[in-house]
Each structure stands twice: as C-alpha cells, then as structure tokens.
Scaffold this active site. Structure first.
Site: not given
Ligand code: F6P
Length: 304
Positions: A89, A112, A139, A235
């Site tokens: 974006g 990601d 673990r 986290i």
């Molecule tokens: O930055 C992408 C990401 O890490 C995705 O993998 C994840 O689904 C999303 O952010 C979650 O972020 P939020 O719920 O804060 O939009």
C-alpha cells in the site's frame, strides 16, 4: 524501521540535505504533520522496535484529492522528495506521489517478507528470531510434558515466517498457504513419530492457512494426544531488531536518500544476493514472491 529512519536522516545530512519526518504516514502527510530531523534527533533509536514517526492508515490518501492535498502540503513545507518505508500500500502511494511530481523512493518494511524484488524485507529476520525464541521455550514444556504443540505465527498471505521459523526451530510440520498440508497428513506424521518413540511434537501454522486453534482441536480429536495451542500474534511485530535487520535497514535507508539526491524517483530499494538494487516501484507490485521449492522440499524432508 527506526534504523531505516536513522539512516535516511544521517545519510541525508551527510549529503547536505535537510530532512523532515512525516508523522503518522500518509495521514500525517495530508495533515502536514512534519517534524524537523537532525542527526541528534535520531540518536538512541536504532535498537527500538516500531517507528518513532508512528504510522497510520489513511482512507483519504486513497483518493485523488487526498493525494493532491498530500503533495501540496509537502511542497508548501519545502519537501522535494520522499522516502517511503512500508509494503504494498505504501508503495502504491509512493508511485502516485512520484506521478504528481514529488519523487518518492520505497524501502521494503514488513515482517512478512512477501515483497517481490528483494530477498529480504526489514523486520523479517527479527520476527523469525522472535518465533524461534518462542519455539525453543515451548519445546521445554513439550518435551517435559510429552505434549503436542501448535504454534500460530503471522503471515496473512505468505508462509515465509512460518517456513523460516519452522525450519530453524525443527518443527515436525509447517502449514503454509503456499503448500497446503492436509490435516490427515499432519496427523499421520504425528502418529508415525509416536510409533518411533517420539513423545512430543511441534507444528507451525501460518495464519494465512487458518486458525492454530482449529488445527489443535483437529489433532486432539483425531489422535487424543495432549495438544496445546499458542498464537504468537503481535509480539512478532515488535522488539529490538536483530543485527541483520538493523544492517539491512541502515543500508536501504541510506541508499534511498542517495537515489533521491541523484534526482531519481519512483524506485524501490531491494537486496538481491546481498547487493542493494533499485527497480521501478511498479515492477514489484502485484507480483508474488514465491518461496523457493528447495526450501519447501527441505521443510518436508527434515520434518519426517
Ligand atoms: O505486517 C503484516 C502482518 O504481519 C500480517 O502477517 C498480519 O496478518 C498483519 O500484519 C496483522 O496486523 P494487524 O492485525 O495489526 O493489521
């Protein structure tokens, strides 16, 4: 991201550029939420997670009027070029800014690791290491209590985090959107392991595949094994960057400013085979960065 901001400012100053920070992303650009940055204002941030400039989603910036407003605000503040740190974006916005006469350079920042045109994105290594730390702690309980654990990690559209964390953490199964593994196969593997004398297992689920809780429930119902689920959640998006991430962010941030100073815009800074590269922003959008087959195959072979 802070390491990238720091590099943009310090490299910029070294090139004689005056640097202004935009707070709250594109929303802040439209609102003129600017802050002068000098070499001291980015001191002591390289080790901090998140972004000191903060970020926000902006519906207004999605509209042509919002984009024009943003460029006008930037021009009025004497801004001649922008470095945009983010993902898909943010890059679409950077293309629009460039088209409207405000050259912008994109720096890939997302845990990601799913941006085409770069081997790594800023934040990925840190997120994977956070997952790895969690895996190793989990673990301890898995082995001590003879339990099966399901760990859900982030990756709405991509399994990079799950794959890297699962491979490095020695998971028994890794469930990825890129290579779906039927629950029957997960269960069959678990049972084969138990027959061999294995007393605990770890299964990593990328959130793009589905809920870790659903996977855990299926396993419990189909096997009767003592199964627990952990969802790592946000986290993974915080904390001090690893050395690799702080280095990557520093290099990319500095290169982005150099490109602007050279009079270029509409480009993306990536890292390919350890070298920084610059490519048109448009060339990295709408393209999927595939996980190499070699890694997917390796994950299956090592999981046994
Ligand atoms: O930055 C992408 C990401 O890490 C995705 O993998 C994840 O689904 C999303 O952010 C979650 O972020 P939020 O719920 O804060 O939009």
């Amino acid at each position: 991201m802070n390491a990238a901001v720091r590099a943009v400012v310090r490299r910029g100053v070294s090139l004689g550029v005056q640097v202004v920070g935009v707070r709250h992303g594109y929303a802040g650009l439209i609102a003129g939420d600017f802050i002068d940055l000098d070499i001291s204002s980015v001191g002591d941030i390289i080790h901090r997670g998140g972004t000191v400039l903060q970020t926000a989603r902006s519906d207004r910036f999605m509209t042509p009027e919002g984009q024009r407003e943003a460029v006008e605000k930037a021009r009025a503040a004497g801004i001649d070029g922008m470095v945009v740190i983010g993902g898909d974006g943010s890059f679409r916005g950077a293309i629009r800014l460039t088209e409207l006469g405000l050259p912008a350079i994109g720096v890939p920042g997302t845990i990601d690791n799913d941006i085409y045109g770069t081997d790594r994105t800023i934040g990925f290594d840190t997120a994977v290491n956070t997952c790895l730390e969690a895996i190793r702690k989990i673990r301890d309980t898995a082995t001590s209590h003879d339990r099966t654990f399901v760990l859900e990690v982030m990756g709405r559209h991509s399994g990079w985090i799950a794959l890297a964390a699962g491979l490095a953490g020695g998971a028994e199964s890794i469930l990825l959107p890129e290579r779906p593994l039927p629950i029957e196969e997960v269960v069959a593997r678990l049972k084969r392991g138990v027959e061999r004398g294995k007393r605990h297992s770890l299964i990593i689920v990328a959130e793009g595949v589905g809920s870790g809780f659903d996977v855990g429930r299926e396993i419990r119902e189909r096997t009767g094994y003592d199964t627990r689920v952990t969802v790592l959640g946000h986290i993974q998006r915080g904390g001090a960057p690893t050395a690799a991430d702080a280095m990557l962010a520093s290099r990319m941030g500095a290169r982005a400013v150099e490109l602007l100073v050279e009079g270029r815009g509409g480009l993306f800074v990536g890292e390919v085979d350890n070298e920084l590269v610059a490519a048109p922003l448009a060339s990295v959008l709408d393209r999927r960065k595939e996980i190499p087959e070699e890694l997917l195959d390796l994950a299956e072979v090592l999981a046994i």
